[in-house]
Design a protein around this motif. Structure first.
Motif, PDB file in Angstrom:
ATOM      1  N   ALA A 263      44.675  26.912  40.373  1.00  0.00           N
ATOM      2  CA  ALA A 263      44.169  26.692  41.732  1.00  0.00           C
ATOM      3  C   ALA A 263      43.144  25.563  41.777  1.00  0.00           C
TER       4      ALA A 263
ATOM      5  N   HIS B 181      50.115  27.963  41.189  1.00  0.00           N
ATOM      6  CA  HIS B 181      48.896  28.436  40.531  1.00  0.00           C
ATOM      7  C   HIS B 181      49.159  28.741  39.060  1.00  0.00           C
TER       8      HIS B 181
ATOM      9  N   SER C  30      47.184  31.416  49.054  1.00  0.00           N
ATOM     10  CA  SER C  30      46.295  31.196  47.903  1.00  0.00           C
ATOM     11  C   SER C  30      45.090  32.117  47.959  1.00  0.00           C
TER      12      SER C  30
ATOM     13  N   SER D  12      43.543  22.191  43.967  1.00  0.00           N
ATOM     14  CA  SER D  12      42.511  21.886  44.961  1.00  0.00           C
ATOM     15  C   SER D  12      41.969  20.471  44.770  1.00  0.00           C
TER      16      SER D  12
END
Length: 165
Positions: A44, A39, A9, A48
Motif C-alpha cells: 500500500a 497490495h 484499500s 500510495s
C-alpha cells in the motif's frame, strides 16, 4: 469517500477512509480484490507513493497497469508480464515461420505448374528467371524475426527457460 463507505484499500487496511483518500477514486469498495492483489504485490505504501508522484490525469492508467502487473506476478511470480510477452513473441515467430514455409510451398506448386503458362509467347529464359525471382523476393520478409532468439524465449508456459542466459 469518507463516512459509511470506505474504499477497498481502507477496508482491507482497516482504517478510516478520509475524504482525500488517494486510493478511493481507483479502488472502489465494490471491487476489493483489485486492491488486495495490488497490495499483495506492491504494498500500500509503494502504491500510495507512486500515485502521489503522478499527475491526477495519469493515475487511473497507472492503477490499471499496476493491477495488470500484479495479476501477472501472481500467475507467474518469476517473469510476470515479461513471461507472457516472451511467450507471445515466440508464438508470433513460429507463426511467421509457418507462413514462410506455406508461401514457399505455394511457390513450388506454382513453379511446377509453370508449363501451363502460355507457351505460344515463347518466354525466354530471362523472362522465366525474372518471374521466379520476383516471387522469391517476397519470402525473406517472413524470415525476418524481431523477437528474442528462441533459446532465450519461454518455449512453453509450463517449462520456463531463463530470459538472460
Amino acid at each position: 469517500m469518507g463516512g459509511n463507505s470506505p474504499c477497498a484499500s481502507c477496508k482491507l487496511l482497516r482504517r478510516r477512509c478520509a475524504k482525500d483518500c488517494i486510493f478511493a477514486p481507483y479502488f472502489p469498495s465494490d471491487d476489493p480484490h483489485k486492491f488486495a492483489i495490488v497490495h499483495k504485490v506492491f504494498g500500500a505504501s509503494n502504491v500510495s507513493k507512486m500515485l502521489q508522484e503522478l499527475p491526477i490525469h495519469q493515475r487511473a492508467d497507472a492503477v490499471s497497469s499496476l493491477v495488470y502487473e500484479a495479476n501477472a506476478r501472481v500467475r507467474d511470480p518469476v517473469y510476470g508480464c515479461v513471461g507472457a510477452i516472451s511467450y507471445l513473441q515466440n508464438q508470433v515467430s513460429q507463426l511467421q515461420m509457418q507462413l514462410a514455409v506455406a508461401q514457399a510451398e505455394i511457390l513450388c506448386i506454382q513453379m511446377q505448374q509453370e508449363p501451363a503458362l502460355p507457351t505460344h509467347s515463347q518466354m525466354d529464359q530471362d523472362e522465366r528467371s525474372l518471374l521466379l525471382h520476383s516471387n522469391l523476393d517476397s519470402i525473406p520478409q517472413y524470415l525476418n524475426f524481431t523477437s528474442y532468439p528462441s533459446s532465450n524465449v519461454i518455449q512453453d508456459p509450463l517449462k520456463r527457460e531463463s530470459l538472460w542466459t
